[in-house]
Scaffold this motif. Structure first.
Motif, PDB file in Angstrom:
ATOM      1  N   LEU A 165      36.013  34.788  46.617  1.00 47.10           N
ATOM      2  CA  LEU A 165      37.422  34.682  47.008  1.00 47.10           C
ATOM      3  C   LEU A 165      38.311  34.336  45.812  1.00 47.10           C
ATOM      4  O   LEU A 165      39.463  34.766  45.745  1.00 47.10           O
ATOM      5  N   ASN A 166      37.790  33.569  44.884  1.00 44.21           N
ATOM      6  CA  ASN A 166      38.558  33.276  43.659  1.00 44.21           C
ATOM      7  C   ASN A 166      38.778  34.545  42.841  1.00 44.21           C
ATOM      8  O   ASN A 166      39.837  34.732  42.231  1.00 44.21           O
ATOM      9  N   GLN A 167      37.780  35.420  42.837  1.00 49.54           N
ATOM     10  CA  GLN A 167      37.910  36.671  42.103  1.00 49.54           C
ATOM     11  C   GLN A 167      38.925  37.615  42.762  1.00 49.54           C
ATOM     12  O   GLN A 167      39.601  38.396  42.084  1.00 49.54           O
TER      13      GLN A 167
ATOM     14  N   LEU B 278      30.652  32.495  48.392  1.00 51.34           N
ATOM     15  CA  LEU B 278      31.863  33.039  49.000  1.00 51.34           C
ATOM     16  C   LEU B 278      33.109  32.493  48.307  1.00 51.34           C
ATOM     17  O   LEU B 278      34.085  33.232  48.082  1.00 51.34           O
ATOM     18  N   LYS B 279      33.084  31.229  47.948  1.00 47.33           N
ATOM     19  CA  LYS B 279      34.220  30.649  47.218  1.00 47.33           C
ATOM     20  C   LYS B 279      34.447  31.379  45.903  1.00 47.33           C
ATOM     21  O   LYS B 279      35.592  31.664  45.527  1.00 47.33           O
TER      22      LYS B 279
ATOM     23  N   LYS C   3      24.666  27.489  50.213  1.00 44.00           N
ATOM     24  CA  LYS C   3      24.594  28.373  49.056  1.00 44.00           C
ATOM     25  C   LYS C   3      25.516  29.579  49.255  1.00 44.00           C
ATOM     26  O   LYS C   3      26.235  29.998  48.328  1.00 44.00           O
ATOM     27  N   ILE C   4      25.508  30.131  50.467  1.00 43.47           N
ATOM     28  CA  ILE C   4      26.402  31.240  50.795  1.00 43.47           C
ATOM     29  C   ILE C   4      27.853  30.802  50.677  1.00 43.47           C
ATOM     30  O   ILE C   4      28.720  31.535  50.158  1.00 43.47           O
ATOM     31  N   GLN C   5      28.120  29.578  51.141  1.00 43.07           N
ATOM     32  CA  GLN C   5      29.494  29.059  51.079  1.00 43.07           C
ATOM     33  C   GLN C   5      29.999  29.012  49.645  1.00 43.07           C
ATOM     34  O   GLN C   5      31.145  29.397  49.359  1.00 43.07           O
TER      35      GLN C   5
ATOM     36  N   THR D  83      38.371  33.318  56.666  1.00 39.27           N
ATOM     37  CA  THR D  83      37.971  32.960  58.031  1.00 39.27           C
ATOM     38  C   THR D  83      36.489  32.596  58.076  1.00 39.27           C
ATOM     39  O   THR D  83      36.089  31.600  58.697  1.00 39.27           O
ATOM     40  N   LEU D  84      35.662  33.400  57.396  1.00 38.34           N
ATOM     41  CA  LEU D  84      34.229  33.115  57.335  1.00 38.34           C
ATOM     42  C   LEU D  84      33.971  31.803  56.615  1.00 38.34           C
ATOM     43  O   LEU D  84      33.132  30.991  57.035  1.00 38.34           O
TER      44      LEU D  84
END
Length: 371
Positions: A257-259, A253-254, A248-250, A275-276
């Protein structure tokens, strides 16, 4: 035909159920079952007449009946479910007794928001399992995942539920196809407390599970077997909870990062986030296989760590309270690998994700949410 009296024979009423209209030539009570011999229509069995003997015409609308003694064992039967469409007999096949503790209870009409629960506790008072009438809003059925848990009926009047004598169902890794069973193992023989709750009403009784006399074993064998299986099931539960939380965190995070993509002021933050994300994906890939969608996909996409652990649980479960040396050796191997993977998960949960969240928060973006 059959008739029954609830007032010491002063009056009688039909008690046919699904018994055909036929002369009754003999009656016998055996192991709390009523065996009925007929003239020309074979013999019939009414299972568990202890419920009838416990019946009381009092004013209390709540009743929890003491179930008959159950034997630890494995067999199939349509009576093991609470399917109301099954009428107790089959035209072409005999019907085995239910494989589980058959529990009857009576309730009045309950409000829609009243939850009915049945707690099952062992002789030490430890909660083994809870059955409920409440629908699990978080449960999502998917191929290769666990099935829905046993639910309690809230129908007004007499209800029936069969506890399959098992520990709680283990959680799956959401959307991950694993061709295996998620059911908890069968509890050892013993006396179990049943506690039915609805609002302020609480009823208690007990259920007795006896060891199958066909199995050679002693109480020490059952204790050791139960401990081995419970340890593995608790470990798998922990694994899949961490898999679900970090996946769910992954995904969050995606999205972040897109934002932040192509925004130069967040270059360092984006690099740290990537990296995370790589660490999260690598850990997830070690734990589960997300490409498989059907049983033969494993030929191209081998199962990963949690599947192998679940397979060990399935293969160690046995009708006999025995754990062979191969299972013990394999568990030791997998536990050693889990120590490494679990340490990585804890580092992500307790250190790396909070540190990145602080950077996000300081940048005025927000934070990744850990449930």
């Amino acid at each position: 035909g059959m008739y029954i009296s609830w007032n010491d024979g002063n009056s009688w009423e039909p008690f046919q159920l699904n018994l055909p209209i036929t002369p009754i030539t003999d009656l016998k009570i055996h192991n709390q079952d009523l065996i009925v011999a007929t003239s020309g229509r074979s013999f019939w069995i009414l299972d568990d007449i202890s419920i009838i003997s416990q019946y009381k015409t009092d004013k209390n609308p709540y009743k929890l009946y003491t179930p008959e003694t159950t034997f630890n064992g494995y067999w199939g039967s349509p009576l093991s479910t609470t399917d109301v469409s099954f009428k107790g007999s089959d035209l072409f096949n005999g019907v085995n007794p239910a494989n589980g503790v058959v529990i009857y209870y009576e309730i009045p009409k309950l409000d829609k928001d009243v939850e009915l629960t049945l707690d099952i506790l062992n002789s030490n008072g430890d909660l083994i399992r809870t059955l409920t009438s409440k629908k699990d809003s978080l449960f999502k059925k998917y191929d290769g995942g666990p099935s829905h848990d046993i639910s309690l009926s809230k129908n007004e009047g007499l209800n029936r539920v069969v506890w399959d004598m098992r520990n709680p169902t283990m959680p799956g890794a959401h959307s991950v196809y694993i061709e295996a069973s998620y059911k908890g193992h069968i509890v050892p023989p013993g006396t179990y407390k049943l506690r039915l709750k609805a609002g302020d009403s609480v009823l208690n009784t007990q259920a007795i599970i006896k060891e199958n006399p066909l199995y050679l074993g002693n109480n020490g064998d059952y204790v050791a077997y139960d401990s081995f299986m419970k340890t593995m099931e608790d470990t798998l539960t922990d694994m899949h909870q961490k898999v679900n939380a970090l996946y769910k965190i992954q995904n969050q995070l995606k999205d972040v990062l897109n934002q932040l993509k192509n925004k130069s002021e967040f270059k360092t933050l984006t690099e740290t986030g990537n990296t995370l994300l790589t660490k999260l994906k690598e850990w997830d890939d070690e734990m589960v296989q997300r490409k498989a969608k059907a049983y033969d996909d494993v030929d191209n996409f081998p199962n990963m760590f949690t599947a192998n652990y679940l397979f060990l649980i399935n293969q160690s479960e046995n009708v006999l309270p025995r754990i062979n040396q191969s299972s013990k050796d394999r568990k030791q191997e997998l536990d050693a690998r889990w120590q490494v993977l679990n340490s990585q998960a804890k580092a992500l949960i307790n250190a790396e994700i909070p540190a990145f969240n602080k950077q996000l928060w300081d940048a005025g973006i927000g934070a990744l949410r850990m449930d």
